[in-house]
Scaffold this active site. Structure first.
Site, PDB file in Angstrom:
ATOM      1  N   ASN B  37       0.846  -1.192   0.000  1.00  0.00           N
ATOM      2  CA  ASN B  37       0.000   0.000   0.000  1.00  0.00           C
ATOM      3  C   ASN B  37       0.882   1.243   0.000  1.00  0.00           C
ATOM      4  O   ASN B  37       1.806   1.348   0.810  1.00  0.00           O
ATOM      5  CB  ASN B  37      -0.914   0.017   1.231  1.00  0.00           C
ATOM      6  N   SER B  60      -5.219  -0.719  -2.615  1.00  0.00           N
ATOM      7  CA  SER B  60      -5.812   0.578  -2.312  1.00  0.00           C
ATOM      8  C   SER B  60      -6.926   0.363  -1.297  1.00  0.00           C
ATOM      9  O   SER B  60      -7.706  -0.585  -1.425  1.00  0.00           O
ATOM     10  CB  SER B  60      -6.369   1.219  -3.586  1.00  0.00           C
ATOM     11  N   GLU B  61      -6.999   1.244  -0.291  1.00  0.00           N
ATOM     12  CA  GLU B  61      -7.919   0.991   0.824  1.00  0.00           C
ATOM     13  C   GLU B  61      -9.379   1.101   0.432  1.00  0.00           C
ATOM     14  O   GLU B  61     -10.250   0.778   1.231  1.00  0.00           O
ATOM     15  CB  GLU B  61      -7.587   1.871   2.028  1.00  0.00           C
ATOM     16  N   ASN B  62      -9.688   1.581  -0.783  1.00  0.00           N
ATOM     17  CA  ASN B  62     -11.075   1.561  -1.220  1.00  0.00           C
ATOM     18  C   ASN B  62     -11.436   0.243  -1.915  1.00  0.00           C
ATOM     19  O   ASN B  62     -12.498   0.134  -2.527  1.00  0.00           O
ATOM     20  CB  ASN B  62     -11.396   2.757  -2.121  1.00  0.00           C
ATOM     21  N   GLN B  99     -14.659  -2.111   1.481  1.00  0.00           N
ATOM     22  CA  GLN B  99     -13.724  -1.367   2.320  1.00  0.00           C
ATOM     23  C   GLN B  99     -13.336  -2.133   3.599  1.00  0.00           C
ATOM     24  O   GLN B  99     -12.211  -2.013   4.068  1.00  0.00           O
ATOM     25  CB  GLN B  99     -14.385  -0.034   2.716  1.00  0.00           C
TER      26      GLN B  99
END
Lengths: 225, 244
Positions: B37, B60-62, B99
């Protein structure tokens, strides 16, 4: 059987009262239920507690509700650099904010959905997020107690909905939507496409119909920024 | 002006690594096949400098694993964005999820490496990267605290000193904390430093700098293990940036 499909956006949000706690799906411009947000603005509800990752992109997303001063409290992880209406209300102390680490925001909603009374985590230990929270040492690690986040309503943006409420999401517009859909008393989905029951392959369902109470078809809106 | 201040002023004028070169050096810390990340700022530049022979799966954190290059004009899809809202592409083998799963990966120790920017890092590896004291507005935490708590290896990329000359590597952070004892390695425009149980270990210095000079601009003691080599940056081939 009670019909879940509504024909208009105004009708589907008609019973949302002043003071309601509402979750709004979406992250960074993708997956926001913008048509439902606009319907809430038209309805003119006040004193909403909003639970959402972001606080709007200028006049887009939740920005519109802050512009009209409809939100009194927000639980969010990242209000965002273009949330100017939120920032103005926040500076004027017309809205209060609880900042929550993003993954913990997810898990607190998931705890509510799962019937759990809270959980311990190392996230936020020693930071201002830990202020006022119970701390204990588990397995040699400092942890804080995080409580569930419940809501009266969840506003969800889906790609496809069948008439029963099974949902799919498009690409990274999924983000918070499936989690919020499970965590509220009443989940309202705006879907790009409404399809007959049985036309979504069961293994492709991302949110099972049990979590979805109302559906309305609407062409999705994006805000640049 | 006291002698030491004159000396520091001269040091501040010496050439250092650019932001791109910090990213290039940090890219060398990523093992082949790693799940990684990248945070905002300098870390986001790292994707441009991966050695050609390795494949890294960007998270990606989404809810994306296997992010590729940024979308070209005309190719943008605003349902496929990274955590900075920039339209991106996917590489073969990519996956998309919600998420909560994205952060289960950050928090649960599933990511091999996370790279974040920072305002301050303490000698114990405490991270302060989400809020400047006294800054206007609400601030925002985003995914930083989950990532700091859970990555197997956390690298910080930042300038060695703040614009006003203040040390960013300090004994104790004065900025609001993101996480305690979470940073493993710092790559700055002057040095590569590892946070070890015995303290901060200077692993490499920028070309033309000595360990003593780096120490002068560092707010916590640095130790060394033998001779400290200079940071070596591989030559970047033209065209490699766009294709990665």
């Amino acid at each position: 059987m009670k019909k879940k499909v509504y024909s208009s956006l105004d009708e589907v949000v008609a019973d949302v009262p002043d003071g309601a706690r509402v979750m709004f799906g979406g992250f960074g411009g993708a997956g926001f239920p913008n048509n439902l947000i606009q319907a809430l603005v038209r309805k003119g509800v006040k004193n909403i507690t909003a639970i959402s990752n972001n606080c709007g992109t200028r006049d887009g997303e939740l920005g519109l509700m802050f512009k009209h001063n409809q939100i009194k409290h927000v639980i969010a992880s990242f209000p965002g650099p273009h949330a100017n209406h939120f920032q103005e209300r926040f500076a004027a102390r017309e809205v209060t904010l609880e900042l929550v680490p993003q993954g913990i925001l997810c898990e607190r909603m998931r705890a509510a959905a799962a019937g759990l009374q809270g959980f311990y985590t190392t996230v936020g230990v020693g930071t201002e997020v830990a202020d006022g929270k119970e701390e204990r040492v588990l397995d040699g690690k400092r942890c804080i107690l995080e409580m569930p986040i419940h809501a009266d309503y969840a506003f969800i943006k889906a790609q496809k909905a069948d008439e029963l409420g099974n949902l799919t999401y498009r690409l990274a517009a999924r983000n918070f939507n499936p989690i919020m859909a499970m965590a509220a008393n009443t989940t309202i989905a705006e879907a790009e496409e409404l399809v007959p029951v049985g036309s979504i392959n069961p293994v492709h369902v991302m949110t099972p119909a049990i979590f979805v109470h109302r559906i309305v078809q609407a062409k999705g809106l994006h805000y640049a920024g | 002006m006291p002698d030491s201040a004159v000396q520091e002023k001269a040091l501040l004028d010496k050439p250092r690594l650019t932001r791109e070169q910090i990213a290039q050096r940090a890219a060398l810390e990523l093992p082949d096949g790693a799940y990684v990340n990248l945070g905002w700022g300098i870390p986001n530049l790292i994707a441009n400098y991966l050695p050609k022979e390795i494949t890294v799966y960007f998270h990606s954190e989404n809810g994306i694993l296997g992010m590729g290059r940024r979308a070209r004009p005309g190719e943008e899809d605003y349902d496929l964005i990274d955590a900075m809202k920039v339209p991106v592409t996917l590489i073969p083998g990519a996956s998309i999820f919600h998420q909560a799963d994205a952060h289960l990966m950050t928090r649960g120790g599933h990511l091999d490496v996370a790279v974040l920017g920072s305002f301050q890092v303490s000698e114990k590896g405490d991270l302060a990267n989400w809020k400047i004291p006294g800054a206007k507005g609400s601030g925002g935490i985003g995914g930083a605290m989950d990532i700091a708590a859970g990555a197997k290896k956390l690298i910080v990329c930042m300038e060695h000193v703040a614009r006003d000359g203040a040390a960013k590597i300090v004994k104790k952070c004065t900025y609001p904390l993101t996480g305690l004892a979470c940073v493993d390695t710092m790559v700055t425009d002057l040095a590569v430093i590892d946070v070890m149980s015995e303290g901060l270990v200077l692993r490499e210095v920028a070309r033309g700098w000595t360990p003593e000079e780096v120490q002068k601009l560092t707010g916590a003691p640095l130790t060394t293990k033998g001779r400290v080599p200079e940071i070596h940056l591989p030559r970047v081939l033209p065209g490699l940036l766009e294709e990665k």
